[in-house]
Design a protein around this motif. Structure first.
Motif, PDB file in Angstrom:
ATOM      1  N   SER A  32       0.816  -1.221   0.000  1.00 37.33           N
ATOM      2  CA  SER A  32       0.000   0.000   0.000  1.00 37.33           C
ATOM      3  C   SER A  32       0.856   1.280   0.000  1.00 37.33           C
ATOM      4  O   SER A  32       0.420   2.322  -0.485  1.00 37.33           O
ATOM      5  N   THR A  35       1.183   2.170  -3.511  1.00 33.81           N
ATOM      6  CA  THR A  35      -0.111   2.650  -4.034  1.00 33.81           C
ATOM      7  C   THR A  35      -0.312   4.117  -3.669  1.00 33.81           C
ATOM      8  O   THR A  35      -0.728   4.922  -4.503  1.00 33.81           O
ATOM      9  N   GLY A 232      -3.903   1.108  -8.363  1.00 31.71           N
ATOM     10  CA  GLY A 232      -2.802   1.500  -7.474  1.00 31.71           C
ATOM     11  C   GLY A 232      -1.540   0.688  -7.685  1.00 31.71           C
ATOM     12  O   GLY A 232      -0.662   0.652  -6.826  1.00 31.71           O
ATOM     13  N   GLN A 233      -1.458   0.039  -8.842  1.00 27.54           N
ATOM     14  CA  GLN A 233      -0.313  -0.832  -9.120  1.00 27.54           C
ATOM     15  C   GLN A 233       0.345  -0.421 -10.435  1.00 27.54           C
ATOM     16  O   GLN A 233      -0.266   0.263 -11.245  1.00 27.54           O
TER      17      GLN A 233
END
Ligand SMILES: Cc1ncc(COP(=O)(O)O)c(C=O)c1O
Length: 356
Positions: A32, A35, A232-233
Motif C-alpha cells: 500500500s 499505491t 494503485g499498481q
C-alpha cells in the motif's frame, strides 16, 4: 566529483529536497505504500497539467521516448499526420515506421513553424488520418510550435491531437484542454526538476477505448498500464526511488505554481539572451519562436563548440551542441532546473572571457 551547472536540455540540476527522495526507505511495489505514492503522483501531474476529470494520467518507467512510443502505439488507429521540424519529430517518425503505422509527414525547416494551410489540406484530402502528431517545444532548436492553431484544426476535423510536451510541461503554457490535446507526453527530468527514468502521458479518458483496441506492445500499452494504475499498481517493476524524487519535485512545482516557474524560466532566458547579444553573438531563432528554456546561439567566428565546451567544463558548466547542419555553427544553452540568475551571470562572464 565536483557539482556541474547543467545548461544542457535535461537532465537538470535538482534541489536538495528532491535529492532526499533517494534516501526514502526501500518499499515493495505491491504494498500500500507504493499505491499511496503512485496515487499522489498521478494526482499532482493532473494539477500541474491543469486538466479536469475528463483526463487521467499514466506514469511510465522509462525516459521520454518510452512515453512517445507508448502514446503512438496506443493512440493511432490507422493513419497519423506527423508535423515535424526537428529531431524529436524525426523520432516520432521512426517510431511510427517501426510499428508499420501509416503516415503522412509534413516536414518543415528546423527554424520555421509549420504551414497551417498545408496541415488543413492534408486533413481534408486524407480523411483516413485519425491522429495529428506534433512536438510542442522542439529541443533541437528551442522552437515553440503552434499547438493552439493545430489544436483548433484537430477540433474542427475531429482528430485526436497527440503532443510531445517533454520540454514544454512545467516551463510553457500547454493548455491541454483548450488546445484539444487528447494525449500529452511529459517527463520528470526537465522542467519538472526531477531525475531521469520516469515519464508520463496525460490522456483524455474517452481515448482509453481506442487504446484498449491498439495493443501493439506489451510494456507500453497505455490502456493496460492505466487499468493497473487505477488499481494503485504498476504492471511491471517501477523505478520507485525515482518516483519518490518526482513526487518531491511535483510538490515543489505546485508550491512555486506553474505561472511562477514559467516566469522564473522566462526571466532567466531573457537575461541570458540579452547578455549573449551584448557580447555580439547572434541567436538562431526569431524572438517570437523562442521557448522559455532553450537558446540556440551561433558560434563566434573562429571558435569551435569543442573548445567552448571544454573551457566551460573545466569551470563547472555543461553546455550543449547544435544538431545536424547546425552542429558546426551553433550551440545550445538551456535554463531549466535548479539554477539561478547568478549561474547565468557567471556563465556570461566565462563566455566573454572564452570568446575574446
Ligand atoms: C522534445 C523531446 N521529446 C522527447 C525527448 C526524449 O526524451 P528521452 O531522451 O528522455 O527519451 C526529448 C529529450 O530531450 C525531447 O527534448
Amino acid at each position: 566529483m565536483k557539482k556541474m551547472i547543467l545548461l544542457n536540455p535535461g537532465p537538470v540540476n535538482v534541489t536538495e529536497r528532491v535529492k532526499m527522495g533517494w534516501n526514502r526507505p526501500e518499499i515493495c511495489h505491491r504494498e500500500s505504500d507504493f499505491t499511496d505514492l503512485l496515487k499522489g503522483i498521478r494526482k499532482k501531474i493532473k494539477v500541474i497539467s491543469d486538466v479536469d476529470d475528463q483526463y487521467t494520467v499514466v506514469v511510465i518507467t522509462g525516459s521520454g521516448t518510452a512515453s512517445m512510443e507508448a502514446a503512438i502505439t496506443s493512440t493511432i488507429r490507422k493513419k497519423a499526420l506527423l508535423i515535424k521540424n526537428g529531431v524529436y519529430g524525426d523520432r516520432f517518425e521512426e517510431i511510427i515506421s517501426t510499428y508499420n503505422i501509416e503516415k503522412r509527414v509534413l516536414e518543415y525547416p528546423w527554424t520555421d513553424r509549420p504551414d497551417l494551410s498545408e496541415i488543413e489540406k492534408a486533413l481534408i484530402d486524407e480523411p483516413d488520418i485519425d491522429t495529428i502528431v506534433m512536438v510542442h517545444i522542439e529541443t533541437t532548436t528551442g522552437l515553440v510550435n503552434p499547438i493552439d492553431r493545430v489544436g483548433e484544426l484537430s477540433r474542427r476535423y475531429q482528430k485526436v491531437f497527440l503532443v510531445d510536451s517533454v520540454t514544454g510541461i512545467g516551463s510553457e503554457y500547454v493548455n491541454i484542454m483548450k488546445n484539444n490535446i487528447g494525449v500529452c507526453i511529459g517527463t520528470s527530468n526537465k522542467s519538472l526538476q526531477s531525475f531521469p527514468g520516469v515519464s508520463f502521458v496525460v490522456i483524455r479518458k474517452d481515448l482509453l477505448d481506442i487504446m484498449k483496441e491498439n495493443k501493439r506492445t506489451v510494456y507500453l500499452n497505455l490502456y493496460e498500464n492505466h487499468e493497473s494504475q487505477e488499481r494503485g499498481q504498476c504492471p511491471f517493476t517501477p523505478a520507485i526511488q525515482t518516483l519518490y524524487t518526482l513526487d518531491a519535485a511535483l510538490d515543489e512545482l505546485i508550491e512555486e505554481k506553474i505561472e511562477g516557474r514559467i516566469q522564473r524560466y522566462k526571466g532567466l532566458a531573457d537575461y541570458l539572451r540579452q547578455g549573449v547579444k551584448g557580447l555580439g553573438l547572434k541567436l538562431l531563432l526569431t524572438p517570437e519562436y523562442q521557448s522559455n528554456t532553450i537558446t540556440s546561439i551561433f558560434l563566434p567566428d573562429g571558435i569551435t563548440y569543442e573548445y567552448l565546451h571544454d573551457r566551460f567544463k573545466e569551470n563547472g558548466f555543461i553546455i550543449y551542441n547544435g544538431l545536424g547542419n547546425l552542429k558546426k555553427n551553433t550551440f545550445r544553452i538551456c535554463n531549466m532546473g535548479d539554477i539561478t540568475l547568478k549561474d547565468i551571470q557567471q556563465f556570461l562572464g566565462f563566455l566573454e572571457t572564452f570568446i575574446k
